[in-house]
Design an enzyme around this catalytic site. Structure first.
Site, PDB file in Angstrom:
ATOM      1  N   HIS A   1      16.536  -8.816  20.447  1.00 50.55           N
ATOM      2  CA  HIS A   1      17.375  -9.920  20.876  1.00 50.55           C
ATOM      3  C   HIS A   1      16.500 -11.172  20.920  1.00 50.55           C
ATOM      4  CE1 HIS A   1      20.534  -7.136  23.015  1.00 50.55           C
ATOM      5  NE2 HIS A   1      20.356  -6.844  21.738  1.00 50.55           N
TER       6      HIS A   1
ATOM      7  N   HIS B   1      15.057  -3.543  16.143  1.00 49.09           N
ATOM      8  CA  HIS B   1      16.225  -4.346  16.548  1.00 49.09           C
ATOM      9  C   HIS B   1      15.845  -5.106  17.803  1.00 49.09           C
ATOM     10  CE1 HIS B   1      19.915  -5.728  18.166  1.00 49.09           C
ATOM     11  NE2 HIS B   1      20.093  -4.722  19.005  1.00 49.09           N
TER      12      HIS B   1
ATOM     13  N   GLU C   1      21.856   2.425  20.373  1.00 44.82           N
ATOM     14  CA  GLU C   1      22.017   2.033  18.972  1.00 44.82           C
ATOM     15  C   GLU C   1      21.475   3.102  18.013  1.00 44.82           C
ATOM     16  OE1 GLU C   1      23.894  -0.181  18.248  1.00 44.82           O
ATOM     17  OE2 GLU C   1      23.773  -1.863  19.663  1.00 44.82           O
TER      18      GLU C   1
ATOM     19  N   HIS D   1      24.722 -11.263  18.748  1.00 47.58           N
ATOM     20  CA  HIS D   1      24.034 -10.061  19.231  1.00 47.58           C
ATOM     21  C   HIS D   1      22.512 -10.172  19.112  1.00 47.58           C
ATOM     22  CE1 HIS D   1      24.059  -5.356  19.352  1.00 47.58           C
ATOM     23  NE2 HIS D   1      22.933  -5.845  19.857  1.00 47.58           N
TER      24      HIS D   1
END
Length: 219
Positions: free
Chosen positions: A94, A92, A74, A156
């Site tokens: 999850h 970022h 990413e 996502h």
């Protein structure tokens, strides 16, 4: 700031977020920007065990400057957010509840249920789905973060930016708390959203009290 110091800081944050349950296995990434470079977790790294060796320094154009591990898949997303916002750090994840909310059909934003959400920018956008690691996802998420500190990524995960690594981490943790709150509220009934007037009153009160800033005791 030296590259080793940057890499150590990013590794520390990755391990902390893994301990908090926001980073699972190799899923997720962390970066910090200094001038025209950023240090970012490497691809395929088990983030709970992340060390400075697992962090790579790259230019904003994506060229590797220091490190032995290929940067996160990413990387484009991080570079694009740095280009379009004043972010100095990006996280970022999850995270379980944030990701769950991002998978709800028809939901385009996380509504404002709690006043603390206003410090992140208000209603939290859910960026449309795009394949992970793609230029399309990088553009979509960067656009979503222009006017807010956090966003959800459809089917996502979550992404948070900040003025420092510590700031980005706190934003990521608050986003997960808000997503958890939304989930629990929905399980009990229809969530009550703060009205526009209530939000405006809250912002005015926060400004008046300098809310969230340490202050000396008044005598």
């Amino acid at each position: 700031m030296s590259a080793p110091s940057l890499r150590d800081q990013v590794a520390d944050v990755a391990r902390r977020l893994a301990a908090e349950g926001l980073l699972i296995g190799t899923a997720g990434n962390v970066s910090v920007r200094v001038d025209d470079h950023l240090a970012i977790t490497g691809t395929g790294v088990v983030l709970a065990d992340c060390s400075a060796y697992d962090v790579t320094v790259v230019s904003l154009s994506g060229d590797v400057v220091d490190g032995s591990v290929a940067p996160s898949s990413e990387l484009d997303l991080h570079c694009r957010v740095y280009e379009r916002t004043d972010a100095q750090a990006i996280v970022h994840t999850h995270a379980p509840f944030g990701t769950a909310v991002a998978c709800v059909s028809g939901l385009t934003s996380l509504p404002v249920l709690h006043y603390q959400q206003l410090g992140l920018g208000g209603a939290i956008p859910i960026a449309p789905y795009a394949t992970f690691g793609s230029p399309e996802l990088a553009d979509i998420v960067a656009d979503a973060l222009v006017d807010t500190q956090v966003a959800l990524m459809a089917n996502h995960g979550s992404v948070a930016r900040g003025s420092s690594l510590a700031d980005a981490v706190e934003n990521a943790l608050l986003l997960e708390w808000l997503a958890t709150l939304f989930h629990r509220t929905c399980s009990m009934g229809r969530p009550r959203e703060l009205t526009a007037d209530e939000q405006q009153s809250t912002v005015a009160q926060a400004v008046r009290l300098d809310y969230g800033t340490p202050q000396e005791k008044r005598t």
